[in-house]
Each structure stands twice: as C-alpha cells, then as structure tokens.
Design a protein around this motif. Sequence first.
Motif, PDB file in Angstrom:
ATOM      1  N   ASN A 131      49.891  55.999 -13.697  1.00  0.00           N
ATOM      2  CA  ASN A 131      51.064  55.850 -12.838  1.00  0.00           C
ATOM      3  C   ASN A 131      52.188  56.733 -13.350  1.00  0.00           C
ATOM      4  O   ASN A 131      52.752  56.498 -14.428  1.00  0.00           O
ATOM      5  N   ASN A 132      52.506  57.751 -12.586  1.00  0.00           N
ATOM      6  CA  ASN A 132      53.539  58.717 -12.984  1.00  0.00           C
ATOM      7  C   ASN A 132      54.214  59.231 -11.724  1.00  0.00           C
ATOM      8  O   ASN A 132      53.553  59.807 -10.852  1.00  0.00           O
ATOM      9  N   THR A 133      55.509  59.001 -11.604  1.00  0.00           N
ATOM     10  CA  THR A 133      56.250  59.470 -10.434  1.00  0.00           C
ATOM     11  C   THR A 133      57.384  60.387 -10.877  1.00  0.00           C
ATOM     12  O   THR A 133      57.757  60.421 -12.053  1.00  0.00           O
ATOM     13  N   ASN A 134      57.932  61.110  -9.921  1.00  0.00           N
ATOM     14  CA  ASN A 134      59.139  61.866 -10.206  1.00  0.00           C
ATOM     15  C   ASN A 134      60.282  60.901 -10.470  1.00  0.00           C
ATOM     16  O   ASN A 134      60.272  59.756  -9.999  1.00  0.00           O
ATOM     17  N   GLY A 135      61.251  61.339 -11.237  1.00  0.00           N
ATOM     18  CA  GLY A 135      62.352  60.453 -11.614  1.00  0.00           C
ATOM     19  C   GLY A 135      63.460  60.413 -10.572  1.00  0.00           C
ATOM     20  O   GLY A 135      63.603  61.319  -9.751  1.00  0.00           O
ATOM     21  N   PRO A 136      64.277  59.349 -10.584  1.00  0.00           N
ATOM     22  CA  PRO A 136      65.429  59.257  -9.681  1.00  0.00           C
ATOM     23  C   PRO A 136      66.550  60.172 -10.157  1.00  0.00           C
ATOM     24  O   PRO A 136      66.508  60.705 -11.269  1.00  0.00           O
ATOM     25  N   LYS A 137      67.562  60.315  -9.319  1.00  0.00           N
ATOM     26  CA  LYS A 137      68.680  61.176  -9.672  1.00  0.00           C
ATOM     27  C   LYS A 137      69.446  60.608 -10.868  1.00  0.00           C
ATOM     28  O   LYS A 137      69.582  59.401 -11.019  1.00  0.00           O
ATOM     29  N   ALA A 138      69.928  61.519 -11.694  1.00  0.00           N
ATOM     30  CA  ALA A 138      70.736  61.119 -12.843  1.00  0.00           C
ATOM     31  C   ALA A 138      72.086  60.584 -12.357  1.00  0.00           C
ATOM     32  O   ALA A 138      72.498  60.820 -11.218  1.00  0.00           O
ATOM     33  N   GLY A 139      72.773  59.870 -13.243  1.00  0.00           N
ATOM     34  CA  GLY A 139      74.091  59.358 -12.903  1.00  0.00           C
ATOM     35  C   GLY A 139      74.426  58.132 -13.717  1.00  0.00           C
ATOM     36  O   GLY A 139      73.535  57.426 -14.207  1.00  0.00           O
ATOM     37  N   ALA A 140      75.711  57.867 -13.883  1.00  0.00           N
ATOM     38  CA  ALA A 140      76.179  56.734 -14.670  1.00  0.00           C
ATOM     39  C   ALA A 140      76.046  55.431 -13.879  1.00  0.00           C
ATOM     40  O   ALA A 140      75.956  55.422 -12.650  1.00  0.00           O
ATOM     41  N   VAL A 141      76.066  54.325 -14.599  1.00  0.00           N
ATOM     42  CA  VAL A 141      75.739  53.029 -14.007  1.00  0.00           C
ATOM     43  C   VAL A 141      76.704  52.632 -12.889  1.00  0.00           C
ATOM     44  O   VAL A 141      76.284  52.083 -11.855  1.00  0.00           O
ATOM     45  N   LEU A 142      77.981  52.895 -13.037  1.00  0.00           N
ATOM     46  CA  LEU A 142      78.947  52.483 -12.017  1.00  0.00           C
ATOM     47  C   LEU A 142      79.039  53.468 -10.858  1.00  0.00           C
ATOM     48  O   LEU A 142      79.695  53.181  -9.848  1.00  0.00           O
ATOM     49  N   PHE A 175      68.942  68.345 -18.452  1.00  0.00           N
ATOM     50  CA  PHE A 175      69.875  69.077 -19.308  1.00  0.00           C
ATOM     51  C   PHE A 175      70.963  69.739 -18.465  1.00  0.00           C
ATOM     52  O   PHE A 175      72.148  69.739 -18.838  1.00  0.00           O
ATOM     53  N   GLU A 176      70.587  70.285 -17.328  1.00  0.00           N
ATOM     54  CA  GLU A 176      71.561  70.936 -16.448  1.00  0.00           C
ATOM     55  C   GLU A 176      72.566  69.932 -15.908  1.00  0.00           C
ATOM     56  O   GLU A 176      73.767  70.220 -15.828  1.00  0.00           O
ATOM     57  N   ALA A 177      72.094  68.732 -15.553  1.00  0.00           N
ATOM     58  CA  ALA A 177      72.996  67.688 -15.048  1.00  0.00           C
ATOM     59  C   ALA A 177      73.962  67.229 -16.142  1.00  0.00           C
ATOM     60  O   ALA A 177      75.155  67.023 -15.886  1.00  0.00           O
ATOM     61  N   GLN A 178      73.435  67.068 -17.363  1.00  0.00           N
ATOM     62  CA  GLN A 178      74.298  66.668 -18.480  1.00  0.00           C
ATOM     63  C   GLN A 178      75.334  67.746 -18.781  1.00  0.00           C
ATOM     64  O   GLN A 178      76.499  67.442 -19.067  1.00  0.00           O
ATOM     65  N   ALA A 179      74.910  68.989 -18.718  1.00  0.00           N
ATOM     66  CA  ALA A 179      75.824  70.092 -19.000  1.00  0.00           C
ATOM     67  C   ALA A 179      76.973  70.114 -18.001  1.00  0.00           C
ATOM     68  O   ALA A 179      78.142  70.305 -18.372  1.00  0.00           O
ATOM     69  N   GLU A 180      76.653  69.885 -16.740  1.00  0.00           N
ATOM     70  CA  GLU A 180      77.689  69.868 -15.706  1.00  0.00           C
ATOM     71  C   GLU A 180      78.638  68.701 -15.923  1.00  0.00           C
ATOM     72  O   GLU A 180      79.870  68.853 -15.820  1.00  0.00           O
ATOM     73  N   ALA A 181      78.092  67.520 -16.245  1.00  0.00           N
ATOM     74  CA  ALA A 181      78.925  66.334 -16.438  1.00  0.00           C
ATOM     75  C   ALA A 181      79.829  66.461 -17.651  1.00  0.00           C
ATOM     76  O   ALA A 181      80.931  65.899 -17.674  1.00  0.00           O
ATOM     77  N   GLN A 182      79.377  67.207 -18.663  1.00  0.00           N
ATOM     78  CA  GLN A 182      80.129  67.322 -19.913  1.00  0.00           C
ATOM     79  C   GLN A 182      80.860  68.655 -20.040  1.00  0.00           C
ATOM     80  O   GLN A 182      81.387  68.969 -21.116  1.00  0.00           O
ATOM     81  N   SER A 183      80.877  69.431 -18.968  1.00  0.00           N
ATOM     82  CA  SER A 183      81.510  70.765 -18.996  1.00  0.00           C
ATOM     83  C   SER A 183      80.973  71.587 -20.168  1.00  0.00           C
ATOM     84  O   SER A 183      81.732  72.240 -20.899  1.00  0.00           O
ATOM     85  N   SER A 184      79.676  71.556 -20.324  1.00  0.00           N
ATOM     86  CA  SER A 184      79.011  72.267 -21.407  1.00  0.00           C
ATOM     87  C   SER A 184      77.995  73.239 -20.811  1.00  0.00           C
ATOM     88  O   SER A 184      78.075  73.580 -19.629  1.00  0.00           O
ATOM     89  N   THR A 185      77.071  73.697 -21.625  1.00  0.00           N
ATOM     90  CA  THR A 185      76.023  74.595 -21.150  1.00  0.00           C
ATOM     91  C   THR A 185      74.665  73.931 -21.362  1.00  0.00           C
ATOM     92  O   THR A 185      74.506  73.076 -22.240  1.00  0.00           O
TER      93      THR A 185
END
Length: 261
Positions: A90-101, A198-208
């Motif tokens: 059982n292996n599916t694609n993951g849901p969209k990233a994002g914080a709990v609230l 990694f790309e989503a985290q970079a955008e959220a943290q204004s990083s690369t």
Amino acid sequence: MIISLKNKKALVGGASQGLGYAIARQLADSGASLTLMARNEDKLRAIASELPATEGQQHNYLVVDFADLASYKKIIETFFSANTVDILVNNTNGPKAGAVLEKTGADYQSAFDLLFQTVQHTTALAVKHMKEQSFGRIINLTSRTIKEPVDSLALSNTIRAAVVAWGKTLSRDLGKYNITVNNILTGNFDTERLTELFEAQAEAQSSTTEAIKAKSITDIPLQRLGTAAELANVVTFLASDQAAYVTGVSIPVDGGLLKSI
C-alpha cells in the motif's frame, strides 16, 4: 540470504516512480509477478514491459488516481473480481504540504480518502484470497513523521498515524491465517516527492531548496539521503518467507533520523 518470490503475485501502489517503482523492480527481480498502480499510463506501460521476467512472470498495470476515491474503488473492485495477489504494498502519493491550522475539514477528509480509505478498501479485497490460501503479505508505506511530526506536513502526520494504528490492529486479526501486516516508516529518500517537499519548505521559509536539503542531511546520522533501492530491499524481505515471524511492527527506514525509540 537468497529471497525467492517465484510464483507470487504482487500489487504495488505508486509504482510509476520513486519508492513504488524501486519496490516493484526489486520484487520482480526476486521472481514475483507485478501489477503496478499509478496515474501515468505511459510510464506504467514502459515499466511493465521492462521488468524482469526470468521466472516466467507476467506483469501488468492499473491506471488509477488515488485522489479520486469513487473511481479508484470501481477500478480496484474490477481488478479483484478477476485477480488475486499474495503481496500487497500500500503506497499512495502524499497530500499537499501545509501547517495544521491552514488545513480545513475538507482538506482532512480528502487526505483521509487518499491515504486511508484507498488502503483499507484495497486490503479488504486482497485478504479474501490470502485467507483462503493461508498466506499473505501486507506492507504499508507510511512515514517517520507519525512518531515525530513535521510542522509542514499536518495532513500526512495525522492520517498516516491512523494507517499505522489500523495496520497494527489488522495484524492481530490476520495472524492466524499466516498473513503478516507491517508498516514502513520512511525517512528522507532521494525521490521526486522529497524534492517537492524541499521546494515547499524553501518557499515557506524564504530559503532555497539546496539549503533545505543540506540541512535535512545534517540531521541524518548516516549523513546522506537514502536510495529508493535501500527501502525496496526492506520491503522485499518483509514480503518473503524469511520474514514469516515479523508482523504488526512499524519499521523506520530513515538512516537513524528518528530520535525516539
């Protein structure tokens, strides 16, 4: 140890790339016949045609979208009306990233359908034959974040934890039929999915992306990302006769990233 899966039939989700593809490849290398599941038919067709068949295997595929639960149920029910499997990954694609609230009730419902409902429904269909033949292997790919949640992966943290608890419960019911159920807690593997995170985290943290990747590697005791083949080796062992006394466990494959016991 030589693992032979000759005459075994396996169904693997998310098999067009990344971890799912590596698992399918290793299972086929060990002698199993594969049915691949993913959204991209061109990739599935190409992979099915190139998988090894030295043991007389026959490989095929199902074009499915795990995010479309109603459509997925129809396709998988049609498959099991004419087919059986011995090994279910059982292996599916993951849901969209994002914080709990940031996530709404609808987001959590969609993630539940994607990560849990598809897994539960597929397994319920697969175990009918497994029980009749007194053999089966069910392996759920989840994430190490069910033990140590990642802030930006609220949906995955939550629903994959439910999959692990369900898998443990299921293992207790199916043990008497010689069916094992185990969970893999994946760490950071060098895949397209990880690059997206990694790309989503970079955008959220204004990083690369490069900086996020480098930081993630410093947190791993083995000081590198895992390869998909390394995870596939663990899954193949769990699918084999050699792992007959391993059930109901959640195995981190993460290079030592988890700090908890």
